[in-house]
Write a protein that holds these residues in place. Sequence first.
Motif, PDB file in Angstrom:
ATOM      1  N   PHE A  63     -55.851  16.730 115.755  1.00  0.00           N
ATOM      2  CA  PHE A  63     -55.710  15.257 115.671  1.00  0.00           C
ATOM      3  C   PHE A  63     -55.098  14.767 116.780  1.00  0.00           C
ATOM      4  CE2 PHE A  63     -53.548  14.540 112.582  1.00  0.00           C
ATOM      5  CZ  PHE A  63     -52.454  13.663 112.133  1.00  0.00           C
ATOM      6  N   GLY A  64     -54.843  13.398 117.126  1.00  0.00           N
ATOM      7  CA  GLY A  64     -54.009  12.741 118.742  1.00  0.00           C
ATOM      8  C   GLY A  64     -53.573  13.298 119.420  1.00  0.00           C
ATOM      9  N   GLU A  73     -41.185  19.160 119.268  1.00  0.00           N
ATOM     10  CA  GLU A  73     -40.862  20.151 117.940  1.00  0.00           C
ATOM     11  C   GLU A  73     -41.758  20.132 116.843  1.00  0.00           C
ATOM     12  OE1 GLU A  73     -37.542  23.505 115.671  1.00  0.00           O
ATOM     13  OE2 GLU A  73     -37.505  22.132 117.330  1.00  0.00           O
ATOM     14  N   LYS A  74     -41.559  17.868 116.767  1.00  0.00           N
ATOM     15  CA  LYS A  74     -41.744  17.423 115.440  1.00  0.00           C
ATOM     16  C   LYS A  74     -43.161  17.223 116.017  1.00  0.00           C
ATOM     17  CE  LYS A  74     -38.162  13.860 115.130  1.00  0.00           C
ATOM     18  NZ  LYS A  74     -38.019  12.918 115.175  1.00  0.00           N
ATOM     19  N   ALA A  75     -43.855  16.946 116.886  1.00  0.00           N
ATOM     20  CA  ALA A  75     -45.370  17.266 116.780  1.00  0.00           C
ATOM     21  C   ALA A  75     -46.082  19.263 116.735  1.00  0.00           C
ATOM     22  CB  ALA A  75     -45.775  16.827 118.295  1.00  0.00           C
ATOM     23  N   MET A  76     -45.700  19.810 116.661  1.00  0.00           N
ATOM     24  CA  MET A  76     -45.236  21.029 116.809  1.00  0.00           C
ATOM     25  C   MET A  76     -45.862  21.265 115.338  1.00  0.00           C
ATOM     26  SD  MET A  76     -45.031  22.722 120.450  1.00  0.00           S
ATOM     27  CE  MET A  76     -43.194  23.350 119.783  1.00  0.00           C
ATOM     28  N   GLU A  77     -43.878  21.480 114.697  1.00  0.00           N
ATOM     29  CA  GLU A  77     -44.325  21.469 113.137  1.00  0.00           C
ATOM     30  C   GLU A  77     -45.011  20.691 112.333  1.00  0.00           C
ATOM     31  OE1 GLU A  77     -42.211  23.677 111.758  1.00  0.00           O
ATOM     32  OE2 GLU A  77     -41.642  24.322 113.928  1.00  0.00           O
ATOM     33  N   CYS A  78     -45.475  19.263 112.335  1.00  0.00           N
ATOM     34  CA  CYS A  78     -46.541  18.772 111.929  1.00  0.00           C
ATOM     35  C   CYS A  78     -48.351  18.762 112.230  1.00  0.00           C
ATOM     36  CB  CYS A  78     -46.390  17.038 112.419  1.00  0.00           C
ATOM     37  SG  CYS A  78     -45.041  16.315 111.650  1.00  0.00           S
ATOM     38  N   ASP A  79     -47.784  19.663 113.462  1.00  0.00           N
ATOM     39  CA  ASP A  79     -49.757  20.348 113.102  1.00  0.00           C
ATOM     40  C   ASP A  79     -49.298  21.218 112.678  1.00  0.00           C
ATOM     41  OD1 ASP A  79     -52.124  20.176 114.558  1.00  0.00           O
ATOM     42  OD2 ASP A  79     -51.281  22.278 115.732  1.00  0.00           O
ATOM     43  N   ALA A  80     -48.940  22.481 112.549  1.00  0.00           N
ATOM     44  CA  ALA A  80     -48.516  23.352 112.008  1.00  0.00           C
ATOM     45  C   ALA A  80     -48.828  22.906 109.948  1.00  0.00           C
ATOM     46  CB  ALA A  80     -47.072  24.923 111.595  1.00  0.00           C
ATOM     47  N   LEU A  81     -47.656  22.129 109.669  1.00  0.00           N
ATOM     48  CA  LEU A  81     -47.420  22.048 108.225  1.00  0.00           C
ATOM     49  C   LEU A  81     -48.872  21.519 107.705  1.00  0.00           C
ATOM     50  CD1 LEU A  81     -45.879  20.953 106.078  1.00  0.00           C
ATOM     51  CD2 LEU A  81     -45.679  18.334 106.979  1.00  0.00           C
ATOM     52  N   LEU A  82     -49.865  20.601 108.571  1.00  0.00           N
ATOM     53  CA  LEU A  82     -51.324  20.238 108.305  1.00  0.00           C
ATOM     54  C   LEU A  82     -51.880  21.506 108.652  1.00  0.00           C
ATOM     55  CD1 LEU A  82     -53.750  17.964 107.862  1.00  0.00           C
ATOM     56  CD2 LEU A  82     -53.789  17.918 110.468  1.00  0.00           C
ATOM     57  N   VAL A 121     -52.717  35.659 114.044  1.00  0.00           N
ATOM     58  CA  VAL A 121     -52.017  34.111 115.039  1.00  0.00           C
ATOM     59  C   VAL A 121     -53.538  33.426 115.914  1.00  0.00           C
ATOM     60  CG1 VAL A 121     -50.555  33.913 116.898  1.00  0.00           C
ATOM     61  CG2 VAL A 121     -49.890  35.396 115.093  1.00  0.00           C
ATOM     62  N   GLU A 122     -53.801  34.217 116.688  1.00  0.00           N
ATOM     63  CA  GLU A 122     -55.250  33.250 116.958  1.00  0.00           C
ATOM     64  C   GLU A 122     -56.629  32.480 116.173  1.00  0.00           C
ATOM     65  OE1 GLU A 122     -55.294  32.825 120.307  1.00  0.00           O
ATOM     66  OE2 GLU A 122     -53.225  34.361 120.669  1.00  0.00           O
ATOM     67  N   ALA A 123     -56.073  33.289 114.783  1.00  0.00           N
ATOM     68  CA  ALA A 123     -57.072  32.151 114.136  1.00  0.00           C
ATOM     69  C   ALA A 123     -56.208  31.356 113.782  1.00  0.00           C
ATOM     70  CB  ALA A 123     -57.035  33.390 112.872  1.00  0.00           C
ATOM     71  N   PHE A 124     -55.408  31.218 113.384  1.00  0.00           N
ATOM     72  CA  PHE A 124     -54.655  29.933 112.969  1.00  0.00           C
ATOM     73  C   PHE A 124     -54.443  28.735 114.018  1.00  0.00           C
ATOM     74  CE2 PHE A 124     -50.616  27.585 112.451  1.00  0.00           C
ATOM     75  CZ  PHE A 124     -50.035  27.764 111.082  1.00  0.00           C
ATOM     76  N   ASN A 125     -54.138  29.889 115.190  1.00  0.00           N
ATOM     77  CA  ASN A 125     -54.209  28.761 116.134  1.00  0.00           C
ATOM     78  C   ASN A 125     -55.592  28.080 116.798  1.00  0.00           C
ATOM     79  OD1 ASN A 125     -51.465  29.308 116.719  1.00  0.00           O
ATOM     80  ND2 ASN A 125     -51.584  30.409 118.523  1.00  0.00           N
ATOM     81  N   GLY A 126     -56.234  28.639 116.661  1.00  0.00           N
ATOM     82  CA  GLY A 126     -57.885  28.385 116.410  1.00  0.00           C
ATOM     83  C   GLY A 126     -57.902  27.258 115.394  1.00  0.00           C
ATOM     84  N   PHE A 127     -57.840  27.523 114.264  1.00  0.00           N
ATOM     85  CA  PHE A 127     -57.699  27.012 113.156  1.00  0.00           C
ATOM     86  C   PHE A 127     -57.148  25.218 112.778  1.00  0.00           C
ATOM     87  CE2 PHE A 127     -57.175  25.369 108.447  1.00  0.00           C
ATOM     88  CZ  PHE A 127     -58.541  24.082 108.288  1.00  0.00           C
ATOM     89  N   SER A 128     -56.757  25.950 113.746  1.00  0.00           N
ATOM     90  CA  SER A 128     -55.038  23.951 113.948  1.00  0.00           C
ATOM     91  C   SER A 128     -55.696  23.311 115.087  1.00  0.00           C
ATOM     92  CB  SER A 128     -53.680  25.057 114.009  1.00  0.00           C
ATOM     93  OG  SER A 128     -52.748  23.857 115.215  1.00  0.00           O
TER      94      SER A 128
END
Length: 67
Positions: free
Chosen positions: A20-21, A35-44, A8-15
Amino acid sequence: MTAATNKVEAFNGFSQWLGFGNRGVLADNDPVEQEKAMECDALLTTAGIFHNALDIAEIVRQLLEEG
């Protein structure tokens, strides 16, 4: 438990690295927009991981062909 936390920490670090933004700061107080912003970030981030996996698979395929 530690292995899951590390993933999870690796995913968050990569995210964070990929993101951006506004450097990840949620500037909107609307929970739906947050929630939209967080979901878009996770999708990216997931798309970036998938792209890397495809690249690695292609390299392995080429190496196998070369022997």
